[in-house]
Motif scaffolding. Structure first.
Motif, PDB file in Angstrom:
ATOM      1  N   LEU A  53      17.515  14.775  -4.805  1.00 23.85           N
ATOM      2  CA  LEU A  53      16.638  13.818  -4.138  1.00 23.85           C
ATOM      3  C   LEU A  53      16.865  12.431  -4.728  1.00 23.85           C
ATOM      4  CD1 LEU A  53      13.442  16.025  -4.301  1.00 23.85           C
ATOM      5  CD2 LEU A  53      14.696  15.464  -2.210  1.00 23.85           C
ATOM      6  N   VAL A  54      16.768  11.425  -3.889  1.00 24.92           N
ATOM      7  CA  VAL A  54      16.947  10.045  -4.347  1.00 24.92           C
ATOM      8  C   VAL A  54      15.715   9.603  -5.137  1.00 24.92           C
ATOM      9  CG1 VAL A  54      17.191   7.637  -3.614  1.00 24.92           C
ATOM     10  CG2 VAL A  54      18.485   9.449  -2.461  1.00 24.92           C
ATOM     11  N   LEU A  55      15.958   8.973  -6.276  1.00 22.69           N
ATOM     12  CA  LEU A  55      14.881   8.386  -7.077  1.00 22.69           C
ATOM     13  C   LEU A  55      14.940   6.877  -6.904  1.00 22.69           C
ATOM     14  CD1 LEU A  55      12.614   8.454  -9.176  1.00 22.69           C
ATOM     15  CD2 LEU A  55      14.370   8.516 -10.957  1.00 22.69           C
ATOM     16  N   PRO A  56      14.042   6.285  -6.098  1.00 21.82           N
ATOM     17  CA  PRO A  56      14.099   4.836  -5.885  1.00 21.82           C
ATOM     18  C   PRO A  56      13.746   4.072  -7.151  1.00 21.82           C
ATOM     19  CG  PRO A  56      12.168   5.783  -4.825  1.00 21.82           C
ATOM     20  CD  PRO A  56      12.972   6.931  -5.333  1.00 21.82           C
ATOM     21  N   ALA A  57      14.386   2.921  -7.309  1.00 22.43           N
ATOM     22  CA  ALA A  57      14.263   2.170  -8.558  1.00 22.43           C
ATOM     23  C   ALA A  57      12.835   1.749  -8.864  1.00 22.43           C
ATOM     24  CB  ALA A  57      15.180   0.943  -8.503  1.00 22.43           C
ATOM     25  N   PHE A  58      12.008   1.518  -7.828  1.00 21.73           N
ATOM     26  CA  PHE A  58      10.662   1.019  -8.115  1.00 21.73           C
ATOM     27  C   PHE A  58       9.788   2.055  -8.825  1.00 21.73           C
ATOM     28  CE2 PHE A  58       9.628   3.170  -4.148  1.00 21.73           C
ATOM     29  CZ  PHE A  58       8.294   3.497  -4.249  1.00 21.73           C
ATOM     30  N   LEU A  59      10.193   3.330  -8.808  1.00 20.81           N
ATOM     31  CA  LEU A  59       9.418   4.357  -9.500  1.00 20.81           C
ATOM     32  C   LEU A  59       9.787   4.475 -10.984  1.00 20.81           C
ATOM     33  CD1 LEU A  59       9.240   7.222  -6.857  1.00 20.81           C
ATOM     34  CD2 LEU A  59       7.501   5.524  -7.445  1.00 20.81           C
ATOM     35  N   VAL A  60      10.856   3.814 -11.385  1.00 14.54           N
ATOM     36  CA  VAL A  60      11.237   3.849 -12.803  1.00 14.54           C
ATOM     37  C   VAL A  60      11.284   2.461 -13.422  1.00 14.54           C
ATOM     38  CG1 VAL A  60      12.456   6.034 -12.738  1.00 14.54           C
ATOM     39  CG2 VAL A  60      13.685   3.960 -12.135  1.00 14.54           C
ATOM     40  N   GLY A  99      10.956   7.286  -1.593  1.00 15.26           N
ATOM     41  CA  GLY A  99       9.860   7.715  -2.458  1.00 15.26           C
ATOM     42  C   GLY A  99       8.974   8.747  -1.798  1.00 15.26           C
ATOM     43  N   PHE A 100       8.649   8.535  -0.526  1.00 16.05           N
ATOM     44  CA  PHE A 100       7.830   9.517   0.194  1.00 16.05           C
ATOM     45  C   PHE A 100       8.580  10.825   0.409  1.00 16.05           C
ATOM     46  CE2 PHE A 100       4.972   6.007   1.590  1.00 16.05           C
ATOM     47  CZ  PHE A 100       3.771   6.612   1.264  1.00 16.05           C
ATOM     48  N   ALA A 145       0.831  -1.208   0.000  1.00 12.31           N
ATOM     49  CA  ALA A 145       0.000   0.000   0.000  1.00 12.31           C
ATOM     50  C   ALA A 145       0.860   1.251   0.000  1.00 12.31           C
ATOM     51  CB  ALA A 145      -0.929  -0.004   1.208  1.00 12.31           C
ATOM     52  N   ALA A 146       1.962   1.229   0.750  1.00  8.19           N
ATOM     53  CA  ALA A 146       2.844   2.387   0.803  1.00  8.19           C
ATOM     54  C   ALA A 146       3.446   2.680  -0.561  1.00  8.19           C
ATOM     55  CB  ALA A 146       3.943   2.164   1.838  1.00  8.19           C
ATOM     56  N   ALA A 147       3.887   1.638  -1.257  1.00  8.32           N
ATOM     57  CA  ALA A 147       4.445   1.832  -2.593  1.00  8.32           C
ATOM     58  C   ALA A 147       3.392   2.396  -3.545  1.00  8.32           C
ATOM     59  CB  ALA A 147       4.995   0.507  -3.125  1.00  8.32           C
ATOM     60  N   LEU A 148       2.161   1.891  -3.435  1.00 11.28           N
ATOM     61  CA  LEU A 148       1.082   2.405  -4.276  1.00 11.28           C
ATOM     62  C   LEU A 148       0.750   3.855  -3.931  1.00 11.28           C
ATOM     63  CD1 LEU A 148      -1.324  -0.691  -4.318  1.00 11.28           C
ATOM     64  CD2 LEU A 148       0.055   0.160  -6.216  1.00 11.28           C
ATOM     65  N   LEU A 149       0.853   4.217  -2.651  1.00  8.94           N
ATOM     66  CA  LEU A 149       0.571   5.596  -2.244  1.00  8.94           C
ATOM     67  C   LEU A 149       1.625   6.568  -2.766  1.00  8.94           C
ATOM     68  CD1 LEU A 149      -0.870   5.594   1.390  1.00  8.94           C
ATOM     69  CD2 LEU A 149      -1.732   6.895  -0.558  1.00  8.94           C
ATOM     70  N   VAL A 150       2.880   6.127  -2.811  1.00 10.07           N
ATOM     71  CA  VAL A 150       3.907   6.980  -3.413  1.00 10.07           C
ATOM     72  C   VAL A 150       3.555   7.256  -4.871  1.00 10.07           C
ATOM     73  CG1 VAL A 150       6.322   7.138  -4.111  1.00 10.07           C
ATOM     74  CG2 VAL A 150       5.750   6.242  -1.867  1.00 10.07           C
ATOM     75  N   ARG A 151       3.199   6.205  -5.596  1.00  6.91           N
ATOM     76  CA  ARG A 151       2.802   6.382  -7.000  1.00  6.91           C
ATOM     77  C   ARG A 151       1.550   7.266  -7.108  1.00  6.91           C
ATOM     78  NH1 ARG A 151       5.353   3.214 -10.621  1.00  6.91           N
ATOM     79  NH2 ARG A 151       6.567   1.428  -9.876  1.00  6.91           N
ATOM     80  N   PHE A 152       0.643   7.108  -6.139  1.00  3.12           N
ATOM     81  CA  PHE A 152      -0.573   7.920  -6.164  1.00  3.12           C
ATOM     82  C   PHE A 152      -0.232   9.390  -5.971  1.00  3.12           C
ATOM     83  CE2 PHE A 152      -4.481   9.742  -4.474  1.00  3.12           C
ATOM     84  CZ  PHE A 152      -5.402   9.269  -5.387  1.00  3.12           C
ATOM     85  N   GLU A 153       0.691   9.680  -5.070  1.00  4.87           N
ATOM     86  CA  GLU A 153       1.102  11.068  -4.869  1.00  4.87           C
ATOM     87  C   GLU A 153       1.711  11.644  -6.141  1.00  4.87           C
ATOM     88  OE1 GLU A 153       1.833  11.300  -0.054  1.00  4.87           O
ATOM     89  OE2 GLU A 153       3.590  11.139  -1.364  1.00  4.87           O
ATOM     90  N   LEU A 154       2.500  10.837  -6.846  1.00  2.00           N
ATOM     91  CA  LEU A 154       3.031  11.292  -8.138  1.00  2.00           C
ATOM     92  C   LEU A 154       1.890  11.596  -9.108  1.00  2.00           C
ATOM     93  CD1 LEU A 154       6.055   8.885  -8.755  1.00  2.00           C
ATOM     94  CD2 LEU A 154       6.168  11.336  -8.291  1.00  2.00           C
TER      95      LEU A 154
END
Length: 239
Positions: free
Chosen positions: A184-191, A205-206, A127-136
């Motif tokens: 800022l760090v760009l975590p790999a799961f966002l790309v 990500g957050f 859910a946290a990973a999905l929320l980061v993507r949702f914020e984007l």
């Protein structure tokens, strides 16, 4: 006039003795409010809980009126969500993000993403990973999308590792290395869609989305960062 649509319940408030004002994030009509007569009755109280998905029919004489909702439950997940603090705070933060959108402004992509988040809130890290993507996604729909497709310095699309806090554009690991302490760090799961994020990746990500939400959305509107976001991160021990 009237319409029917699927909606995620994101909030309610009392109105009179027995009615409530229901706030939904709908698929085709955006964030939309309406009056539910008898909404505090036993038969409806469990259906109209935040986190549930309902089929709603809205009716009003004029489009600008509040209107009334007739609803029936589709996915009743609220009871499971209130069982854990992380899920509860995650849902509250999801609602706070949706309230950044103009009322009645359609955002079908964000509606679908909100449903995915709500359906996974009992799985905290996912859910946290999905929320980061949702914020984007919220940033993008508000006109502040980040450019994470290629390195701003070289045009390379591989090994993207940083984001400029000023421009929101990505940089590759090698190109950004000299300025790493200012990026800022760009975590790999966002790309990379298949990359499983670690807790450290999710925290990064957050931090990334939080920077741009603060500087491009909350501060210009004179709003503090939502307490629900911080509470969600604390519940996951990411703050």
């Amino acid at each position: 006039m009237d319409w029917s649509d699927e909606g995620l319940v994101i909030g309610t408030r009392r109105h009179g003795e027995a009615a409530i004002i229901l706030e939904l994030m709908t698929a085709a009509h955006g964030r939309h409010l309406g009056l539910v007569r008898g909404g505090r009755s036993r038969s409806l109280a469990g259906v109209l809980q935040p986190g549930n998905t309902v089929l709603a029919t809205w009716r009003a004489r004029l489009d600008e009126h509040l209107g009334t909702y007739a609803v029936e439950g589709q996915v009743l997940r609220a009871a499971a969500l209130i069982a854990t603090p992380a899920a509860t705070f995650g849902l509250q933060h999801l609602a706070s993000l949706l309230r950044l959108l103009p009322e009645r402004d359609p955002h079908p992509g964000l509606h679908a993403a909100a449903e995915r988040v709500a359906g996974r809130l009992t799985e905290p890290l996912l859910a946290a990973a999905l929320l980061v993507r949702f914020e984007l996604g919220v940033l993008a729909d508000l006109g502040f999308g980040l450019d994470l497709n290629a390195c701003a310095l070289t045009g390379a699309r591989a090994d993207l590792a940083f984001v400029s806090p000023k421009t929101g554009r990505a940089a590759s690991r090698s190109a950004g290395a000299p300025w790493a302490d200012r990026l800022l760090v760009l975590p790999a799961f966002l790309v990379g869609g298949e990359v499983a994020p670690t807790p450290a990746d999710i925290a990064a990500g957050f931090a990334l989305t939080g920077h741009f939400l603060s500087h491009r959305v909350y501060e210009p509107r004179g709003l503090p960062p939502p307490r629900e976001r911080e509470a969600f991160l604390r519940a996951l021990e990411l703050a």
